[in-house]
Design a protein around this motif. Structure first.
Motif, PDB file in Angstrom:
ATOM      1  N   ASN A   1     -41.814 -22.919 -11.449  1.00 52.59           N
ATOM      2  CA  ASN A   1     -42.340 -22.084 -10.360  1.00 52.59           C
ATOM      3  C   ASN A   1     -41.683 -22.424  -9.034  1.00 52.59           C
ATOM      4  O   ASN A   1     -41.360 -21.534  -8.243  1.00 52.59           O
ATOM      5  CB  ASN A   1     -43.860 -22.233 -10.252  1.00 52.59           C
ATOM      6  CG  ASN A   1     -44.588 -21.309 -11.181  1.00 52.59           C
ATOM      7  OD1 ASN A   1     -44.183 -20.178 -11.399  1.00 52.59           O
ATOM      8  ND2 ASN A   1     -45.676 -21.794 -11.744  1.00 52.59           N
ATOM      9  N   ARG A   2     -41.483 -23.705  -8.789  1.00 48.24           N
ATOM     10  CA  ARG A   2     -40.856 -24.140  -7.531  1.00 48.24           C
ATOM     11  C   ARG A   2     -39.421 -23.601  -7.438  1.00 48.24           C
ATOM     12  O   ARG A   2     -39.019 -23.041  -6.421  1.00 48.24           O
ATOM     13  CB  ARG A   2     -40.872 -25.668  -7.445  1.00 48.24           C
ATOM     14  CG  ARG A   2     -40.360 -26.200  -6.119  1.00 48.24           C
ATOM     15  CD  ARG A   2     -40.373 -27.708  -6.069  1.00 48.24           C
ATOM     16  NE  ARG A   2     -39.438 -28.238  -7.053  1.00 48.24           N
ATOM     17  CZ  ARG A   2     -39.706 -29.237  -7.894  1.00 48.24           C
ATOM     18  NH1 ARG A   2     -40.880 -29.822  -7.890  1.00 48.24           N
ATOM     19  NH2 ARG A   2     -38.801 -29.664  -8.743  1.00 48.24           N
ATOM     20  N   SER A   3     -38.655 -23.746  -8.507  1.00 43.93           N
ATOM     21  CA  SER A   3     -37.269 -23.266  -8.502  1.00 43.93           C
ATOM     22  C   SER A   3     -37.209 -21.750  -8.417  1.00 43.93           C
ATOM     23  O   SER A   3     -36.418 -21.185  -7.656  1.00 43.93           O
ATOM     24  CB  SER A   3     -36.546 -23.724  -9.776  1.00 43.93           C
ATOM     25  OG  SER A   3     -36.506 -25.122  -9.853  1.00 43.93           O
ATOM     26  N   TYR A   4     -38.039 -21.085  -9.205  1.00 47.47           N
ATOM     27  CA  TYR A   4     -38.054 -19.626  -9.254  1.00 47.47           C
ATOM     28  C   TYR A   4     -38.413 -19.024  -7.895  1.00 47.47           C
ATOM     29  O   TYR A   4     -37.813 -18.045  -7.457  1.00 47.47           O
ATOM     30  CB  TYR A   4     -39.039 -19.174 -10.331  1.00 47.47           C
ATOM     31  CG  TYR A   4     -39.020 -17.712 -10.645  1.00 47.47           C
ATOM     32  CD1 TYR A   4     -38.008 -17.166 -11.424  1.00 47.47           C
ATOM     33  CD2 TYR A   4     -40.022 -16.873 -10.184  1.00 47.47           C
ATOM     34  CE1 TYR A   4     -37.996 -15.814 -11.727  1.00 47.47           C
ATOM     35  CE2 TYR A   4     -40.020 -15.521 -10.486  1.00 47.47           C
ATOM     36  CZ  TYR A   4     -39.003 -15.000 -11.253  1.00 47.47           C
ATOM     37  OH  TYR A   4     -38.990 -13.660 -11.550  1.00 47.47           O
ATOM     38  N   SER A   5     -39.373 -19.651  -7.216  1.00 51.19           N
ATOM     39  CA  SER A   5     -39.801 -19.123  -5.910  1.00 51.19           C
ATOM     40  C   SER A   5     -38.685 -19.208  -4.874  1.00 51.19           C
ATOM     41  O   SER A   5     -38.630 -18.397  -3.954  1.00 51.19           O
ATOM     42  CB  SER A   5     -41.051 -19.838  -5.420  1.00 51.19           C
ATOM     43  OG  SER A   5     -40.768 -21.173  -5.083  1.00 51.19           O
TER      44      SER A   5
END
Length: 84
Positions: free
Chosen positions: A68-72
């Motif tokens: 989620n952190r990378s995707y955001s």
């Protein structure tokens, strides 16, 4: 274009880290072109989302929080990667 692949221009892509303490790796994203027409940006976003869920989470076992952190960071969607 080489071997049927082309670089997706103006697309911010990060390979997520394997572990929570790792760093995202910025990469050029290449797609295989099957027709004369390039893949639309919306289709590229859908493919990247599938890669994150199917390959990185289910295949590699990377934690949802890390993904989620990378995707955001790619600014593809306003909601959580795993919400549907």
């Amino acid at each position: 274009m080489k071997n049927g692949f082309y670089k997706v221009e103006d697309f911010l892509y990060f390979q997520p880290p394997i572990h929570d303490d790792g760093v995202d790796v910025p990469l050029h994203l290449f797609m295989k072109q099957e027709t004369e027409q390039e893949i639309s940006k919306s289709e590229v976003r859908r493919i990247v989302k599938a890669m994150y869920v199917e390959k990185y989470h289910h295949g590699n076992g990377i934690a949802k929080e890390v993904l989620n952190r990378s995707y955001s960071k790619m600014n593809l969607e306003k909601h959580d990667l795993f919400c549907d």
